[in-house]
Scaffold this motif. Structure first.
Motif, PDB file in Angstrom:
ATOM      1  N   GLU A 275       0.856  -1.194   0.000  1.00 24.62           N
ATOM      2  CA  GLU A 275       0.000   0.000   0.000  1.00 24.62           C
ATOM      3  C   GLU A 275       0.887   1.237   0.000  1.00 24.62           C
ATOM      4  O   GLU A 275       1.811   1.347   0.804  1.00 24.62           O
ATOM      5  CB  GLU A 275      -0.919  -0.012   1.222  1.00 24.62           C
ATOM      6  CG  GLU A 275      -1.856  -1.213   1.246  1.00 24.62           C
ATOM      7  CD  GLU A 275      -2.419  -1.456   2.634  1.00 24.62           C
ATOM      8  OE1 GLU A 275      -1.784  -1.014   3.611  1.00 24.62           O
ATOM      9  OE2 GLU A 275      -3.477  -2.101   2.729  1.00 24.62           O
ATOM     10  N   ARG A 276       0.595   2.158  -0.904  1.00 24.93           N
ATOM     11  CA  ARG A 276       1.395   3.372  -1.027  1.00 24.93           C
ATOM     12  C   ARG A 276       0.465   4.589  -1.030  1.00 24.93           C
ATOM     13  O   ARG A 276      -0.619   4.551  -1.611  1.00 24.93           O
ATOM     14  CB  ARG A 276       2.220   3.348  -2.316  1.00 24.93           C
ATOM     15  CG  ARG A 276       3.123   2.125  -2.437  1.00 24.93           C
ATOM     16  CD  ARG A 276       4.003   2.176  -3.676  1.00 24.93           C
ATOM     17  NE  ARG A 276       3.233   2.085  -4.912  1.00 24.93           N
ATOM     18  CZ  ARG A 276       3.771   2.080  -6.130  1.00 24.93           C
ATOM     19  NH1 ARG A 276       5.078   2.185  -6.263  1.00 24.93           N
ATOM     20  NH2 ARG A 276       3.010   1.977  -7.208  1.00 24.93           N
ATOM     21  N   ALA A 277       0.904   5.661  -0.397  1.00 28.73           N
ATOM     22  CA  ALA A 277       0.121   6.899  -0.354  1.00 28.73           C
ATOM     23  C   ALA A 277       1.071   8.084  -0.318  1.00 28.73           C
ATOM     24  O   ALA A 277       2.162   8.008   0.271  1.00 28.73           O
ATOM     25  CB  ALA A 277      -0.809   6.916   0.855  1.00 28.73           C
ATOM     26  N   GLY A 278       0.677   9.160  -0.951  1.00 33.20           N
ATOM     27  CA  GLY A 278       1.535  10.344  -0.985  1.00 33.20           C
ATOM     28  C   GLY A 278       0.746  11.598  -1.294  1.00 33.20           C
ATOM     29  O   GLY A 278      -0.419  11.551  -1.710  1.00 33.20           O
ATOM     30  N   GLY A 279       1.378  12.737  -1.071  1.00 32.08           N
ATOM     31  CA  GLY A 279       0.775  14.027  -1.368  1.00 32.08           C
ATOM     32  C   GLY A 279       1.845  15.003  -1.829  1.00 32.08           C
ATOM     33  O   GLY A 279       3.038  14.830  -1.546  1.00 32.08           O
ATOM     34  N   PHE A 280       1.433  16.030  -2.549  1.00 32.62           N
ATOM     35  CA  PHE A 280       2.397  17.009  -3.052  1.00 32.62           C
ATOM     36  C   PHE A 280       1.761  18.382  -3.136  1.00 32.62           C
ATOM     37  O   PHE A 280       0.528  18.539  -3.137  1.00 32.62           O
ATOM     38  CB  PHE A 280       2.930  16.597  -4.425  1.00 32.62           C
ATOM     39  CG  PHE A 280       1.941  16.757  -5.557  1.00 32.62           C
ATOM     40  CD1 PHE A 280       1.864  17.935  -6.274  1.00 32.62           C
ATOM     41  CD2 PHE A 280       1.076  15.719  -5.900  1.00 32.62           C
ATOM     42  CE1 PHE A 280       0.952  18.092  -7.311  1.00 32.62           C
ATOM     43  CE2 PHE A 280       0.161  15.858  -6.930  1.00 32.62           C
ATOM     44  CZ  PHE A 280       0.096  17.050  -7.637  1.00 32.62           C
ATOM     45  N   VAL A 281       2.626  19.399  -3.211  1.00 30.75           N
ATOM     46  CA  VAL A 281       2.200  20.780  -3.400  1.00 30.75           C
ATOM     47  C   VAL A 281       3.193  21.452  -4.338  1.00 30.75           C
ATOM     48  O   VAL A 281       4.397  21.194  -4.271  1.00 30.75           O
ATOM     49  CB  VAL A 281       2.108  21.531  -2.052  1.00 30.75           C
ATOM     50  CG1 VAL A 281       3.444  21.507  -1.326  1.00 30.75           C
ATOM     51  CG2 VAL A 281       1.625  22.958  -2.265  1.00 30.75           C
ATOM     52  N   GLN A 282       2.673  22.289  -5.234  1.00 30.27           N
ATOM     53  CA  GLN A 282       3.509  23.071  -6.138  1.00 30.27           C
ATOM     54  C   GLN A 282       2.994  24.505  -6.137  1.00 30.27           C
ATOM     55  O   GLN A 282       1.781  24.746  -6.136  1.00 30.27           O
ATOM     56  CB  GLN A 282       3.454  22.532  -7.565  1.00 30.27           C
ATOM     57  CG  GLN A 282       4.040  21.153  -7.754  1.00 30.27           C
ATOM     58  CD  GLN A 282       3.831  20.621  -9.156  1.00 30.27           C
ATOM     59  OE1 GLN A 282       3.047  21.166  -9.935  1.00 30.27           O
ATOM     60  NE2 GLN A 282       4.529  19.555  -9.494  1.00 30.27           N
ATOM     61  N   LEU A 283       3.923  25.452  -6.144  1.00 28.80           N
ATOM     62  CA  LEU A 283       3.579  26.870  -6.218  1.00 28.80           C
ATOM     63  C   LEU A 283       4.518  27.541  -7.193  1.00 28.80           C
ATOM     64  O   LEU A 283       5.740  27.438  -7.061  1.00 28.80           O
ATOM     65  CB  LEU A 283       3.687  27.528  -4.844  1.00 28.80           C
ATOM     66  CG  LEU A 283       3.437  29.051  -4.832  1.00 28.80           C
ATOM     67  CD1 LEU A 283       1.996  29.369  -5.221  1.00 28.80           C
ATOM     68  CD2 LEU A 283       3.778  29.635  -3.468  1.00 28.80           C
ATOM     69  N   HIS A 284       3.943  28.219  -8.175  1.00 28.23           N
ATOM     70  CA  HIS A 284       4.707  29.003  -9.137  1.00 28.23           C
ATOM     71  C   HIS A 284       4.157  30.428  -9.102  1.00 28.23           C
ATOM     72  O   HIS A 284       2.997  30.654  -9.456  1.00 28.23           O
ATOM     73  CB  HIS A 284       4.594  28.405 -10.542  1.00 28.23           C
ATOM     74  CG  HIS A 284       4.979  26.960 -10.611  1.00 28.23           C
ATOM     75  ND1 HIS A 284       6.280  26.533 -10.485  1.00 28.23           N
ATOM     76  CD2 HIS A 284       4.236  25.836 -10.770  1.00 28.23           C
ATOM     77  CE1 HIS A 284       6.322  25.218 -10.577  1.00 28.23           C
ATOM     78  NE2 HIS A 284       5.095  24.761 -10.739  1.00 28.23           N
ATOM     79  N   GLU A 285       4.995  31.355  -8.671  1.00 27.51           N
ATOM     80  CA  GLU A 285       4.566  32.737  -8.491  1.00 27.51           C
ATOM     81  C   GLU A 285       5.701  33.646  -8.901  1.00 27.51           C
ATOM     82  O   GLU A 285       6.776  33.636  -8.289  1.00 27.51           O
ATOM     83  CB  GLU A 285       4.179  32.996  -7.037  1.00 27.51           C
ATOM     84  CG  GLU A 285       3.477  34.319  -6.809  1.00 27.51           C
ATOM     85  CD  GLU A 285       2.064  34.333  -7.373  1.00 27.51           C
ATOM     86  OE1 GLU A 285       1.602  35.423  -7.773  1.00 27.51           O
ATOM     87  OE2 GLU A 285       1.428  33.261  -7.416  1.00 27.51           O
ATOM     88  N   GLY A 286       5.485  34.446  -9.958  1.00 28.77           N
ATOM     89  CA  GLY A 286       6.548  35.324 -10.426  1.00 28.77           C
ATOM     90  C   GLY A 286       7.758  34.522 -10.873  1.00 28.77           C
ATOM     91  O   GLY A 286       7.676  33.649 -11.715  1.00 28.77           O
ATOM     92  N   ARG A 287       8.903  34.808 -10.248  1.00 29.40           N
ATOM     93  CA  ARG A 287      10.134  34.095 -10.583  1.00 29.40           C
ATOM     94  C   ARG A 287      10.365  32.865  -9.707  1.00 29.40           C
ATOM     95  O   ARG A 287      11.338  32.147  -9.908  1.00 29.40           O
ATOM     96  CB  ARG A 287      11.339  35.031 -10.435  1.00 29.40           C
ATOM     97  CG  ARG A 287      11.317  36.258 -11.330  1.00 29.40           C
ATOM     98  CD  ARG A 287      12.614  37.028 -11.141  1.00 29.40           C
ATOM     99  NE  ARG A 287      12.631  38.267 -11.915  1.00 29.40           N
ATOM    100  CZ  ARG A 287      13.682  39.084 -11.994  1.00 29.40           C
ATOM    101  NH1 ARG A 287      14.804  38.759 -11.333  1.00 29.40           N
ATOM    102  NH2 ARG A 287      13.635  40.186 -12.690  1.00 29.40           N
TER     103      ARG A 287
END
Length: 421
Positions: A275-287
């Motif tokens: 069983e595998r579980a994961g999460g992620f976040v990405q933010l691209h703002e300006g430079r």
């Protein structure tokens, strides 16, 4: 019948309009027929050949990645420093019908062997729903899902060791509100972590699912920016097949193996639920670009009469800043026609193998329990199709040497030239 309603190209554009906001992802849908230029057209998106009826298209893209000699720091460092062609690939995207498209991606090795790295077909049911069948990446792990040509560093971090590479199966994708919410679910053969396979080791299959939410989206000079949140999970049974014990091996970005379970006769086998579980976040703002990811895998292991469920976890944090006036995005920077772009990066990542693995299933005198990676990088975009990447990395280990000592810290610098069309 179709011609009485609209041109085939219009139908195709309508049926495939809902492209994901982040085109760097391996799960992104193949784009529609481009009717804006001549029938034979070569630009930054590749070489395109369009049918006279404007309803079929072949798009060719090539990439070659050439690594410069690695600069090993310290006489006790593993590996060999040499020039190498890391990857040489051709990608063929073929639109066959307003609802059917396919991709073939052979990879050419330095010894002359050609292998099919990716091969799948997409069938669209509506502008928001499509089915993919073939060989591709399962929807688990965000750094792994980002195309290698768009990776920030020359190689992925050690955190992605907990994800699989290529697998074979089918996947259904549905988008809500033109990609603001993206739902994926699929059935796959199931391969060990950090591995690929062309055939299944058993009759059991893996179920995989992923949810991506893009609550804030905007386009800045042709680049997608905003916030992206996501989570994914897989579940399936594993079992050994002959000498294939179905247990993973973890490697550093240089390809050096730093962790394996016990092998050989009487070795450790994956035998039971994973069983595998994961999460992620990405933010691209300006430079600025920020990426974060966490992964947790639980697998049933057996060795002789001993059995236990072992948990392995990993994490990743990355920051990138454009030194030039170019907007950040997941696909990198796009310099102007007469200029170039520069980007500085930092990455930290870690992997921890659970206590239950030692000493029965893994040898503490040879296999570290923990690894922590620190990397600094500089990217130079001569143009969108040409990129030079330079990185310095340090990987520290906890355990993995006789007498309770730790495996020596690995330090190295890498440089890569990537050219594509």
């Amino acid at each position: 019948m179709l011609r009485a309603v609209a041109r085939p190209s219009t139908l195709l554009l309508a049926s495939l309009l809902a492209l994901p906001a982040d085109e760097s992802q391996a799960q992104a849908r193949i784009g529609p027929v481009d009717t804006t230029g001549p029938a034979i057209h070569w630009d930054g998106q590749g070489l395109r050949l369009r049918s006279p009826e404007n309803d079929r298209q072949l798009r060719l893209r090539n990439v070659i990645q050439m690594d410069m000699p690695r600069l090993w720091i310290g006489d006790d460092q593993p590996g060999i420093s040499s020039f190498a062609i890391r990857r040489a690939r051709m990608t063929m995207d073929i639109v066959l019908h307003p609802r059917v498209s396919m991709r073939l991606m052979p990879e050419f090795s330095a010894n002359g062997v050609v292998a099919l790295d990716v091969g799948f077909a997409d069938v669209s049911f509506s502008r928001a729903t499509w089915l993919r069948v073939g060989r591709f990446r399962s929807p688990y792990g965000q750094e792994r899902a980002t195309l290698i040509i768009d990776q920030y560093f020359p190689e992925r971090s050690i955190a992605s060791s907990l994800t699989s590479n290529r697998d074979q199966g089918l996947q259904l994708t549905h988008e809500i509100n033109r990609g603001e919410l993206e739902l994926m679910g699929g059935v796959f053969n199931g391969v060990p972590d950090n591995a690929s396979a062309f055939a299944d080791a058993n009759t059991d299959k893996d179920l995989a699912a992923r949810v991506i939410w893009r609550p804030r989206r905007r386009t800045v000079r042709g680049r997608a920016q905003g916030l992206v949140l996501g989570s994914s999970a897989t579940r399936g049974r594993q079992s050994p097949r002959g000498t294939d014990l179905q247990t993973p091996a973890f490697r550093t970005p240089t390809g050096t193996t730093w962790f394996t379970y016990r092998t050989g006769v009487g070795g450790t086998a994956a035998d039971g639920w994973r069983e595998r579980a994961g999460g992620f976040v990405q933010l691209h703002e300006g430079r600025l670009s920020l990426n974060g990811e966490v992964l947790t895998n639980r697998a049933m292991l057996r060795r002789g009469t001993a059995a236990a469920r072992v948990q392995t976890s990993s994490w990743l944090g990355l920051a990138a800043w454009s030194l030039t006036d170019h907007p950040a995005s997941q696909v990198g920077l796009t310099p102007s026609r007469n200029g170039s772009a520069w980007q500085v990066l930092a990455r930290v990542a870690g992997v921890r193998v659970g206590d239950a693995a030692f000493p029965t299933f893994a040898d503490p005198a040879a296999a570290p329990q923990r690894a922590t990676e620190l990397a600094l990088g500089l990217n130079w975009y001569l143009q969108r199709q040409t990129k030079v990447q330079m990185a310095f990395e340090r990987i520290q280990f906890d355990g993995g040497a006789p007498g309770g000592a730790s495996r020596p810290t690995e330090r190295f610098a890498t440089a890569r030239l990537q050219v594509m069309f």
